[in-house]
Design a protein around this motif. Structure first.
Motif, mmCIF file in Angstrom:
data_model
loop_
_atom_site.group_PDB
_atom_site.id
_atom_site.type_symbol
_atom_site.label_atom_id
_atom_site.label_comp_id
_atom_site.label_asym_id
_atom_site.label_seq_id
_atom_site.Cartn_x
_atom_site.Cartn_y
_atom_site.Cartn_z
ATOM 1 N N LEU A 48 26.829 31.239 30.793
ATOM 2 C CA LEU A 48 28.125 31.197 31.472
ATOM 3 C C LEU A 48 28.969 32.429 31.127
ATOM 4 N N GLY A 49 29.005 32.793 29.853
ATOM 5 C CA GLY A 49 29.739 33.985 29.445
ATOM 6 C C GLY A 49 29.148 35.256 30.035
ATOM 7 N N THR A 50 27.828 35.301 30.128
ATOM 8 C CA THR A 50 27.171 36.475 30.699
ATOM 9 C C THR A 50 27.472 36.606 32.189
ATOM 10 N N VAL A 51 27.385 35.502 32.919
ATOM 11 C CA VAL A 51 27.695 35.530 34.355
ATOM 12 C C VAL A 51 29.154 35.919 34.568
ATOM 13 N N GLY A 52 30.045 35.374 33.745
ATOM 14 C CA GLY A 52 31.450 35.765 33.838
ATOM 15 C C GLY A 52 31.639 37.250 33.586
ATOM 16 N N GLY A 53 30.919 37.779 32.598
ATOM 17 C CA GLY A 53 30.996 39.209 32.321
ATOM 18 C C GLY A 53 30.514 40.041 33.492
ATOM 19 N N ILE A 54 29.415 39.629 34.091
ATOM 20 C CA ILE A 54 28.869 40.369 35.239
ATOM 21 C C ILE A 54 29.848 40.324 36.412
ATOM 22 N N LEU A 55 30.468 39.172 36.631
ATOM 23 C CA LEU A 55 31.462 39.081 37.700
ATOM 24 C C LEU A 55 32.670 39.960 37.405
ATOM 25 N N ALA A 56 32.978 40.141 36.111
ATOM 26 C CA ALA A 56 34.146 40.937 35.739
ATOM 27 C C ALA A 56 33.921 42.427 35.947
ATOM 28 N N PHE A 57 32.732 42.927 35.632
ATOM 29 C CA PHE A 57 32.524 44.369 35.766
ATOM 30 C C PHE A 57 31.688 44.749 36.970
ATOM 31 N N GLY A 58 31.179 43.768 37.694
ATOM 32 C CA GLY A 58 30.397 44.056 38.892
ATOM 33 C C GLY A 58 31.294 44.353 40.081
ATOM 34 N N CYS A 59 30.725 44.950 41.076
ATOM 35 C CA CYS A 59 31.439 45.264 42.318
ATOM 36 C C CYS A 59 31.582 43.966 43.118
ATOM 37 N N PRO A 60 32.805 43.485 43.372
ATOM 38 C CA PRO A 60 32.949 42.206 44.056
ATOM 39 C C PRO A 60 32.435 42.230 45.494
ATOM 40 N N VAL A 61 32.548 43.351 46.173
ATOM 41 C CA VAL A 61 32.084 43.444 47.553
ATOM 42 C C VAL A 61 30.562 43.519 47.622
ATOM 43 N N CYS A 62 29.929 43.998 46.549
ATOM 44 C CA CYS A 62 28.480 44.171 46.536
ATOM 45 C C CYS A 62 27.750 42.913 46.070
ATOM 46 N N ASN A 63 28.471 41.923 45.575
ATOM 47 C CA ASN A 63 27.860 40.695 45.086
ATOM 48 C C ASN A 63 27.517 39.817 46.281
ATOM 49 N N ALA A 64 26.220 39.647 46.537
ATOM 50 C CA ALA A 64 25.770 38.920 47.732
ATOM 51 C C ALA A 64 26.207 37.463 47.717
ATOM 52 N N VAL A 65 26.228 36.835 46.549
ATOM 53 C CA VAL A 65 26.624 35.429 46.468
ATOM 54 C C VAL A 65 28.102 35.277 46.827
ATOM 55 N N LEU A 66 28.941 36.123 46.236
ATOM 56 C CA LEU A 66 30.367 36.057 46.557
ATOM 57 C C LEU A 66 30.626 36.435 48.014
ATOM 58 N N LEU A 67 29.898 37.431 48.484
ATOM 59 C CA LEU A 67 30.095 37.893 49.861
ATOM 60 C C LEU A 67 29.659 36.823 50.864
ATOM 61 N N ALA A 68 28.627 36.050 50.532
ATOM 62 C CA ALA A 68 28.183 34.972 51.416
ATOM 63 C C ALA A 68 29.215 33.840 51.468
ATOM 64 N N ALA A 69 29.902 33.613 50.361
ATOM 65 C CA ALA A 69 30.886 32.533 50.312
ATOM 66 C C ALA A 69 32.244 32.943 50.869
ATOM 67 N N PHE A 70 32.599 34.225 50.700
ATOM 68 C CA PHE A 70 33.914 34.709 51.117
ATOM 69 C C PHE A 70 33.746 36.016 51.890
ATOM 70 N N SER A 71 34.750 36.388 52.612
ATOM 71 C CA SER A 71 34.698 37.675 53.309
ATOM 72 C C SER A 71 35.033 38.802 52.334
ATOM 73 N N SER A 72 34.677 40.024 52.704
ATOM 74 C CA SER A 72 34.945 41.159 51.813
ATOM 75 C C SER A 72 36.443 41.387 51.654
ATOM 76 N N SER A 73 37.216 41.140 52.699
ATOM 77 C CA SER A 73 38.665 41.322 52.561
ATOM 78 C C SER A 73 39.265 40.262 51.643
ATOM 79 N N ALA A 74 38.762 39.039 51.687
ATOM 80 C CA ALA A 74 39.247 37.992 50.780
ATOM 81 C C ALA A 74 38.874 38.323 49.342
#
Length: 144
Positions: free
Chosen positions: A76-102
Motif C-alpha cells: 500500500l505504501g509503495t503504490v501510494g509512493g508511485i502515485l505520488a511521483f508518477g505522471c498522473p496523466v500517464c497512469n492507465a488505471v487512473l486515466l481509465a477511471a477519470f479523464s485527463s483533465s479531471a
C-alpha cells in the motif's frame, strides 16, 4: 544491533533497484521507452528516493517468529509512493477511471499529500518492525 554486511548489501540492492525501476517507468529517469507528460518536480524525486530507501530498509528487517506479515501495508505504501511521483496523466488505471483533465485538476494537486501519506506509512511500518525486533532481542525474565 550489529549490521550484517550481506543484509546491508541486500537492502542497498533493493533500494537501488526500486529507484531505477520506478524512476524509469515513471519517466523521472529520462529514457527512450517512456516520455513523461507532466513536468518533473523536486518533490517527485524526493518521494522516489524516500520510497526506494524505505523499501530497502523494509526488505532487510526481520520479524520475530509467529508475527504476521506486513507485506500488504508495504505494498500500500509503495503504490501510494508511485502515485505520488508518477505522471498522473500517464497512469492507465487512473486515466481509465477519470479523464485527463479531471486528473490534472483534482489529483495532481493532491500528489504531495499522497506522497507524504505513503512515506509515513512506509516509515511507520519500518519503525514498527524495528520495535518488534527489539522486543524479541531483549532477554526474557526467568521465573523462579
Amino acid at each position: 544491533m550489529s549490521l550484517n554486511p550481506r543484509r546491508v548489501g541486500k537492502g542497498l540492492a533493493v533500494s537501488a533497484g526500486a529507484f531505477v525501476l520506478f524512476g524509469v517507468v515513471t519517466g523521472l529517469i529520462p529514457n527512450d521507452f517512456y516520455v513523461r507528460m507532466v513536468s518533473r518536480t523536486p518533490l517527485d524525486y524526493l518521494f522516489l528516493t524516500l520510497t526506494a530507501g524505505l523499501l530497502g530498509v523494509y526488505s532487510v528487517q526481520r520479524v520475530p517468529e509467529g508475527r504476521g506479515s506486513d507485506d500488504g501495508v508495504a505494498a500500500l505504501g509503495t503504490v501510494g509512493g508511485i502515485l505520488a511521483f508518477g505522471c498522473p496523466v500517464c497512469n492507465a488505471v487512473l486515466l481509465a477511471a477519470f479523464s485527463s483533465s479531471a486528473l490534472m485538476t483534482y489529483f495532481d494537486p493532491l500528489r504531495p499529500v499522497v506522497g507524504v501519506v505513503a512515506v509515513v506509512v512506509l516509515g511507520g511500518l519500518v519503525y514498527y518492525r524495528r520495535s518488534l525486533a527489539c522486543e524479541s532481542c531483549r532477554p526474557r525474565p526467568q521465573s523462579e
